[in-house]
Design an enzyme around this catalytic site. Structure first.
Site, PDB file in Angstrom:
ATOM      1  N   GLU A   1       0.837  -1.204   0.000  1.00  0.00           N
ATOM      2  CA  GLU A   1       0.000   0.000   0.000  1.00  0.00           C
ATOM      3  C   GLU A   1       0.871   1.253   0.000  1.00  0.00           C
ATOM      4  O   GLU A   1       2.011   1.232   0.466  1.00  0.00           O
ATOM      5  CB  GLU A   1      -0.903   0.010   1.242  1.00  0.00           C
ATOM      6  N   ASP A   2       0.318   2.332  -0.507  1.00  0.00           N
ATOM      7  CA  ASP A   2       1.014   3.613  -0.453  1.00  0.00           C
ATOM      8  C   ASP A   2       0.836   4.258   0.917  1.00  0.00           C
ATOM      9  O   ASP A   2       1.785   4.675   1.546  1.00  0.00           O
ATOM     10  CB  ASP A   2       0.522   4.563  -1.568  1.00  0.00           C
TER      11      ASP A   2
ATOM     12  N   ASP B   1      -4.728   5.391   6.029  1.00  0.00           N
ATOM     13  CA  ASP B   1      -5.270   6.556   6.736  1.00  0.00           C
ATOM     14  C   ASP B   1      -6.249   6.082   7.812  1.00  0.00           C
ATOM     15  O   ASP B   1      -5.852   5.842   8.950  1.00  0.00           O
ATOM     16  CB  ASP B   1      -5.923   7.484   5.704  1.00  0.00           C
TER      17      ASP B   1
ATOM     18  N   PHE C   1      -2.006  15.732   4.783  1.00  0.00           N
ATOM     19  CA  PHE C   1      -2.291  15.218   3.448  1.00  0.00           C
ATOM     20  C   PHE C   1      -1.021  15.290   2.618  1.00  0.00           C
ATOM     21  O   PHE C   1      -0.348  16.315   2.569  1.00  0.00           O
ATOM     22  CB  PHE C   1      -3.417  16.016   2.776  1.00  0.00           C
TER      23      PHE C   1
ATOM     24  N   ARG D   1       1.063  12.374  -9.025  1.00  0.00           N
ATOM     25  CA  ARG D   1       1.664  11.048  -8.826  1.00  0.00           C
ATOM     26  C   ARG D   1       3.079  10.953  -9.388  1.00  0.00           C
ATOM     27  O   ARG D   1       3.866  10.107  -8.994  1.00  0.00           O
ATOM     28  CB  ARG D   1       0.813   9.970  -9.517  1.00  0.00           C
TER      29      ARG D   1
HETATM   30  P1  IMP Z   1      -8.081   4.534   4.260  1.00  0.00           P
HETATM   31  O1  IMP Z   1      -9.115   3.541   3.808  1.00  0.00           O
HETATM   32  O2  IMP Z   1      -8.691   5.677   5.010  1.00  0.00           O
HETATM   33  O3  IMP Z   1      -6.969   3.889   5.057  1.00  0.00           O
HETATM   34  O4  IMP Z   1      -7.526   5.239   2.971  1.00  0.00           O
HETATM   35  C1  IMP Z   1      -6.481   4.737   2.258  1.00  0.00           C
HETATM   36  C2  IMP Z   1      -6.442   5.301   0.850  1.00  0.00           C
HETATM   37  O5  IMP Z   1      -6.812   6.682   0.807  1.00  0.00           O
HETATM   38  C3  IMP Z   1      -5.022   5.256   0.331  1.00  0.00           C
HETATM   39  O6  IMP Z   1      -4.780   4.031  -0.318  1.00  0.00           O
HETATM   40  C4  IMP Z   1      -4.966   6.445  -0.587  1.00  0.00           C
HETATM   41  O7  IMP Z   1      -5.401   6.069  -1.875  1.00  0.00           O
HETATM   42  C5  IMP Z   1      -5.925   7.427   0.004  1.00  0.00           C
HETATM   43  N1  IMP Z   1      -5.216   8.442   0.841  1.00  0.00           N
HETATM   44  C6  IMP Z   1      -5.277   8.561   2.185  1.00  0.00           C
HETATM   45  N2  IMP Z   1      -4.528   9.584   2.628  1.00  0.00           N
HETATM   46  C7  IMP Z   1      -3.972  10.138   1.526  1.00  0.00           C
HETATM   47  C8  IMP Z   1      -3.039  11.248   1.334  1.00  0.00           C
HETATM   48  O8  IMP Z   1      -2.597  11.944   2.262  1.00  0.00           O
HETATM   49  N3  IMP Z   1      -2.683  11.506   0.055  1.00  0.00           N
HETATM   50  C9  IMP Z   1      -3.139  10.772  -1.009  1.00  0.00           C
HETATM   51  N4  IMP Z   1      -3.980   9.741  -0.865  1.00  0.00           N
HETATM   52  C10 IMP Z   1      -4.395   9.417   0.386  1.00  0.00           C
HETATM   53 MG    MG Z   2      -4.463   3.790  -2.426  1.00  0.00          MG
END
Ligand code: IMP
Ligand code: MG
Length: 180
Positions: free
Chosen positions: A99-100, A103, A152, A165
């Site tokens: 994963e990148d 959050d 962010f 990206r």
């Molecule tokens: P989660 O389900 O809230 O954990 O969200 C995860 C996904 O939200 C990541 O795989 C990203 O695609 C996107 N995301 C969350 N935070 C950021 C950020 O700061 N920048 C860019 N994408 C984000």
């Molecule tokens: Mg993602």
């Protein structure tokens, strides 16, 4: 740097990201010695990280890019998310999700749940970044590159509204001073 309505400043430079990615790979090489895992990078955000990470892996390994598709459910439950893209059987495989950023942790929880039903041998997660929300929720992530608060970020594969990206460094949103 400005993208659409937001201002960003450099946060983690490419060389520091590179060094950390190499460290994560070293740990994975040790932990998976004698094994042959399949990497499952979650598109789109993790393509750059997955590519750099894989270059440092010395264990035999496969890769299969997957995507989360969100669509409106037929029932009133709203959004349904499913994992699409992996044609290979994951039965009896050591799966390493790439994963990148994590959050809220909702995405990764959904993926883990999906994979558990496929008879995998093991499922672990490597994420370049993790925000404090996921840390507090104690989402199981074995390998984390950098811990963040809740800023962010964009660049190195991550987007703001699909833009940004391409940057090799990571950028962080500059928050406007609070008016009083
Ligand atoms: P989660 O389900 O809230 O954990 O969200 C995860 C996904 O939200 C990541 O795989 C990203 O695609 C996107 N995301 C969350 N935070 C950021 C950020 O700061 N920048 C860019 N994408 C984000
Ligand atoms: Mg993602």
């Amino acid at each position: 740097m400005k993208i659409k309505d937001l201002e960003f400043k450099k946060f983690i430079p490419a060389d520091k990201i590179g060094a950390r990615v190499a460290e994560l790979a070293t740990q994975i090489n040790l932990d998976y010695k004698g094994k042959s895992p399949i990497l499952l990078p979650i598109l789109n955000g993790s393509f750059m990280f997955a590519s750099d990470l894989m270059k440092h892996l010395s264990i035999p390994c496969q890769i299969s890019f997957v995507k989360i598709s969100s669509y409106a459910g037929t029932s009133s439950t709203g959004q349904i998310k499913t994992l699409i893209g992996h044609e290979e059987s994951l039965f009896n495989q050591d799966v390493l999700i790439v994963e990148d950023i994590i959050d809220s942790g909702l995405t990764i929880e959904k993926i883990m749940e999906d994979l558990r039903g496929r008879g995998t041998k093991s499922v672990e997660v490597v994420s370049l970044l993790r925000k404090s929300a996921a840390r507090e929720k104690k989402i199981e992530v074995k390998y984390v590159g950098f811990e963040l608060k809740d800023e962010f970020v964009m660049g190195y594969g991550l987007d703001y509204d699909e833009i940004g990206r391409n940057h090799k460094d990571l950028y962080q949103q500059v928050l406007a001073p609070k008016a009083n």
